[in-house]
Motif scaffolding. Structure first.
Motif, PDB file in Angstrom:
ATOM      1  N   LYS A  82       0.848  -1.195   0.000  1.00 42.63           N
ATOM      2  CA  LYS A  82       0.000   0.000   0.000  1.00 42.63           C
ATOM      3  C   LYS A  82       0.883   1.245   0.000  1.00 42.63           C
ATOM      4  N   GLU A  83       0.716   2.058  -1.010  1.00 41.83           N
ATOM      5  CA  GLU A  83       1.543   3.263  -1.178  1.00 41.83           C
ATOM      6  C   GLU A  83       0.816   4.503  -0.653  1.00 41.83           C
ATOM      7  N   PHE A  84       1.490   5.276   0.190  1.00 41.93           N
ATOM      8  CA  PHE A  84       0.973   6.545   0.686  1.00 41.93           C
ATOM      9  C   PHE A  84       1.873   7.653   0.138  1.00 41.93           C
ATOM     10  N   SER A  85       1.316   8.549  -0.625  1.00 41.37           N
ATOM     11  CA  SER A  85       2.106   9.639  -1.185  1.00 41.37           C
ATOM     12  C   SER A  85       2.334  10.713  -0.132  1.00 41.37           C
ATOM     13  N   PHE A  86       3.603  11.115   0.068  1.00 39.36           N
ATOM     14  CA  PHE A  86       3.911  12.159   1.045  1.00 39.36           C
ATOM     15  C   PHE A  86       3.232  13.482   0.680  1.00 39.36           C
ATOM     16  N   ALA A  87       3.019  13.710  -0.601  1.00 35.14           N
ATOM     17  CA  ALA A  87       2.418  14.966  -1.047  1.00 35.14           C
ATOM     18  C   ALA A  87       0.961  15.099  -0.578  1.00 35.14           C
ATOM     19  N   HIS A  88       0.301  13.963  -0.303  1.00 32.17           N
ATOM     20  CA  HIS A  88      -1.099  13.987   0.112  1.00 32.17           C
ATOM     21  C   HIS A  88      -1.277  13.653   1.584  1.00 32.17           C
ATOM     22  N   THR A  89      -0.192  13.418   2.293  1.00 25.99           N
ATOM     23  CA  THR A  89      -0.280  12.939   3.667  1.00 25.99           C
ATOM     24  C   THR A  89       0.067  14.028   4.663  1.00 25.99           C
ATOM     25  N   SER A  90      -0.765  14.162   5.689  1.00 27.95           N
ATOM     26  CA  SER A  90      -0.509  15.158   6.730  1.00 27.95           C
ATOM     27  C   SER A  90      -0.964  14.609   8.073  1.00 27.95           C
ATOM     28  N   VAL A  91      -0.490  15.244   9.139  1.00 31.96           N
ATOM     29  CA  VAL A  91      -0.887  14.836  10.485  1.00 31.96           C
ATOM     30  C   VAL A  91      -2.358  15.156  10.676  1.00 31.96           C
TER      31      VAL A  91
ATOM     32  N   TYR B 146      -0.499   6.415   7.582  1.00 29.01           N
ATOM     33  CA  TYR B 146       0.296   5.189   7.478  1.00 29.01           C
ATOM     34  C   TYR B 146       0.968   4.845   8.797  1.00 29.01           C
ATOM     35  N   GLU B 147       1.293   5.871   9.594  1.00 28.30           N
ATOM     36  CA  GLU B 147       1.890   5.604  10.908  1.00 28.30           C
ATOM     37  C   GLU B 147       0.870   4.948  11.838  1.00 28.30           C
ATOM     38  N   ARG B 148      -0.366   5.460  11.797  1.00 24.79           N
ATOM     39  CA  ARG B 148      -1.401   4.895  12.649  1.00 24.79           C
ATOM     40  C   ARG B 148      -1.739   3.475  12.219  1.00 24.79           C
ATOM     41  N   GLU B 149      -1.880   3.250  10.905  1.00 24.05           N
ATOM     42  CA  GLU B 149      -2.224   1.909  10.432  1.00 24.05           C
ATOM     43  C   GLU B 149      -1.140   0.910  10.791  1.00 24.05           C
TER      44      GLU B 149
ATOM     45  N   VAL C 239     -14.578 -10.974   1.189  1.00 24.08           N
ATOM     46  CA  VAL C 239     -15.309 -12.208   1.499  1.00 24.08           C
ATOM     47  C   VAL C 239     -14.920 -13.276   0.489  1.00 24.08           C
ATOM     48  N   ASP C 240     -14.469 -14.422   1.000  1.00 20.75           N
ATOM     49  CA  ASP C 240     -14.052 -15.499   0.101  1.00 20.75           C
ATOM     50  C   ASP C 240     -15.223 -16.417  -0.243  1.00 20.75           C
ATOM     51  N   ASP C 241     -14.937 -17.487  -0.973  1.00 20.43           N
ATOM     52  CA  ASP C 241     -15.990 -18.394  -1.443  1.00 20.43           C
ATOM     53  C   ASP C 241     -16.665 -19.153  -0.304  1.00 20.43           C
ATOM     54  N   GLN C 242     -15.995 -19.267   0.833  1.00 16.47           N
ATOM     55  CA  GLN C 242     -16.576 -19.951   1.990  1.00 16.47           C
ATOM     56  C   GLN C 242     -17.305 -18.973   2.914  1.00 16.47           C
ATOM     57  N   LEU C 243     -17.460 -17.717   2.455  1.00 16.51           N
ATOM     58  CA  LEU C 243     -18.143 -16.652   3.191  1.00 16.51           C
ATOM     59  C   LEU C 243     -17.394 -16.223   4.441  1.00 16.51           C
ATOM     60  N   ASN C 244     -16.076 -16.433   4.451  1.00 18.17           N
ATOM     61  CA  ASN C 244     -15.241 -15.887   5.513  1.00 18.17           C
ATOM     62  C   ASN C 244     -14.972 -14.425   5.192  1.00 18.17           C
ATOM     63  N   ALA C 245     -15.201 -13.547   6.158  1.00 20.11           N
ATOM     64  CA  ALA C 245     -14.981 -12.114   5.957  1.00 20.11           C
ATOM     65  C   ALA C 245     -13.623 -11.709   6.509  1.00 20.11           C
ATOM     66  N   TYR C 246     -12.978 -10.757   5.823  1.00 23.63           N
ATOM     67  CA  TYR C 246     -11.693 -10.214   6.244  1.00 23.63           C
ATOM     68  C   TYR C 246     -11.818  -8.696   6.311  1.00 23.63           C
ATOM     69  N   LEU C 247     -11.332  -8.112   7.390  1.00 27.10           N
ATOM     70  CA  LEU C 247     -11.426  -6.662   7.578  1.00 27.10           C
ATOM     71  C   LEU C 247     -10.089  -6.017   7.233  1.00 27.10           C
ATOM     72  N   VAL C 248     -10.115  -5.025   6.340  1.00 21.82           N
ATOM     73  CA  VAL C 248      -8.876  -4.376   5.874  1.00 21.82           C
ATOM     74  C   VAL C 248      -8.975  -2.860   6.057  1.00 21.82           C
ATOM     75  N   ASP C 249      -7.863  -2.184   5.712  1.00 21.10           N
ATOM     76  CA  ASP C 249      -7.768  -0.713   5.753  1.00 21.10           C
ATOM     77  C   ASP C 249      -8.002  -0.150   7.155  1.00 21.10           C
ATOM     78  N   PHE C 250      -6.942  -0.177   7.954  1.00 19.71           N
ATOM     79  CA  PHE C 250      -6.998   0.347   9.317  1.00 19.71           C
ATOM     80  C   PHE C 250      -6.372   1.743   9.420  1.00 19.71           C
ATOM     81  N   ASP C 251      -6.313   2.485   8.300  1.00 21.58           N
ATOM     82  CA  ASP C 251      -5.645   3.788   8.342  1.00 21.58           C
ATOM     83  C   ASP C 251      -6.440   4.831   9.133  1.00 21.58           C
TER      84      ASP C 251
END
Length: 340
Positions: free
Chosen positions: A55-64, A72-75, A156-168
């Motif tokens: 996952k790429e975070f551009s410094f030009a778009h990133t601020s505190v 990206y630091e928090r994630e 969600v995969d074929d077995q209906l297992n869910a995965y949680l992503v993007d913790f930024d």
């Protein structure tokens, strides 16, 4: 012709960052958020078949932001704390002069943001799977609030297992707001208390999950979710789902209550409640079956009663007839030799 194909592949590959010195070979781009300056790549760890997400975070778009951390630091800080089979684990991180890169485990499952149709039972299974992840997050020594639950952030995969992503946008529940109280997240999925600047609770992620489930049930895209909200800022979707069990509707409406105190207190309570709820509206069928059983019982009892009455009547008749015969025989015996 074969040379042209190789040249085409070379051109396509040249558009991707070269991470070979770091041990990664980019395979393809998975998605990008131009506004936020984020791009996600699928890559191989060199000399293996192990796939990762970069996952790429551009410094030009990133601020505190309000937490005092860059996204990206928090994630990265959050992911290092987590160990759950359905949360892609932290693998690595590195930086270039222009960007920061976060490397995570790859899960071979498409997001709910893609157009996919699930039946009611499958949606219940997905609900259970996501709630199990939230229970884990909320029962950590320092509970974590995801703050951006929506179809695009759930795989969600074929077995209906869910995965949680993007913790930024995720935060530790006890963390204090230091800079701003502005709400972050996706419009329509942000809990009302966050929009009003109040503290988030374990019920906050439940609101966003409830909205996500409404999207699945009504086949509504995340960007169109506002169409299901009425003038009182409440979701109005019941007419779209006549086959939905009233108990499940009530459960779902409690998930998206505007006031947190009227929602489930946490994921564990919501999970326990939904387990025993049927999703499809089978009440009519059940009522019909019960009525049929009752009718059958009543008919059987009536039949038995009639048979008993018939038996009593028959016995009485036989006894009365036997009594008459005996009486006649007795009279006949007494009158033998009598002149008439």
């Amino acid at each position: 012709m074969e040379l042209d194909v190789h040249n085409k592949e070379a051109i396509l590959l040249s558009d991707y960052p070269d991470f070979s010195q770091l041990g990664y070979q980019v395979i393809q781009e998975l998605g990008r958020n131009q506004k936020e300056g984020r791009i996600t790549y699928l890559a191989n760890i060199q000399n293996s078949n192990y796939k990762v997400v970069i996952k790429e975070f551009s410094f030009a778009h990133t601020s505190v932001d309000w937490s005092g951390l860059k996204p990206y630091e928090r994630e990265m800080e959050i992911l290092r704390r987590l160990d759950h089979p359905r949360i892609p684990r932290y693998v690595d991180s590195f930086a270039t002069p222009k960007s920061f890169y976060l490397v995570q485990e790859y899960k071979n499952a498409p997001s709910l943001g893609l157009q996919r149709n699930f039946n009611l039972e499958q949606i219940k299974q997905i609900s259970l799977s996501i709630l199990e992840i939230l229970v884990y997050l909320q029962q950590l020594d320092e509970p974590i609030i995801h703050r951006d639950i929506k179809p695009e952030n759930i795989l969600v995969d074929d077995q209906l297992n869910a995965y949680l992503v993007d913790f930024d946008l995720a935060q530790i529940q006890s963390a204090k707001i230091t800079v701003s109280t502005l709400a972050a997240g996706t419009p329509g999925f942000i809990p009302p208390e966050e929009q009003l600047g109040y503290s988030l609770t374990q019920a906050s992620d439940l609101y966003s999950l409830g909205v996500t489930l409404i999207c699945l049930l009504t086949n509504t895209r995340a960007v169109d979710i506002a169409k299901l909200i009425d003038d009182r800022d409440r979701f109005n979707f019941q007419k779209l789902l006549p086959r939905l069990n009233p108990r499940f509707k009530s459960w779902l409406m409690k998930m998206v209550e505007p006031k947190p105190k009227y929602r489930y207190a946490n994921a564990a309570v919501a999970l326990e409640d939904i387990k025993s709820i049927e999703v499809s509206d089978t009440a009519t069928a059940i009522e019909t079956l019960i009525a049929a059983v009752k009718f059958r019982k009543q008919t059987t009892m009536l039949g038995l009663a009639m048979m008993a009455m018939f038996a009593v009547a028959t016995t009485t008749l036989i006894l009365s007839q036997q009594g008459g015969v005996a009486q006649q025989l007795q009279q006949s015996s007494q009158c033998q030799g009598c002149d008439f």
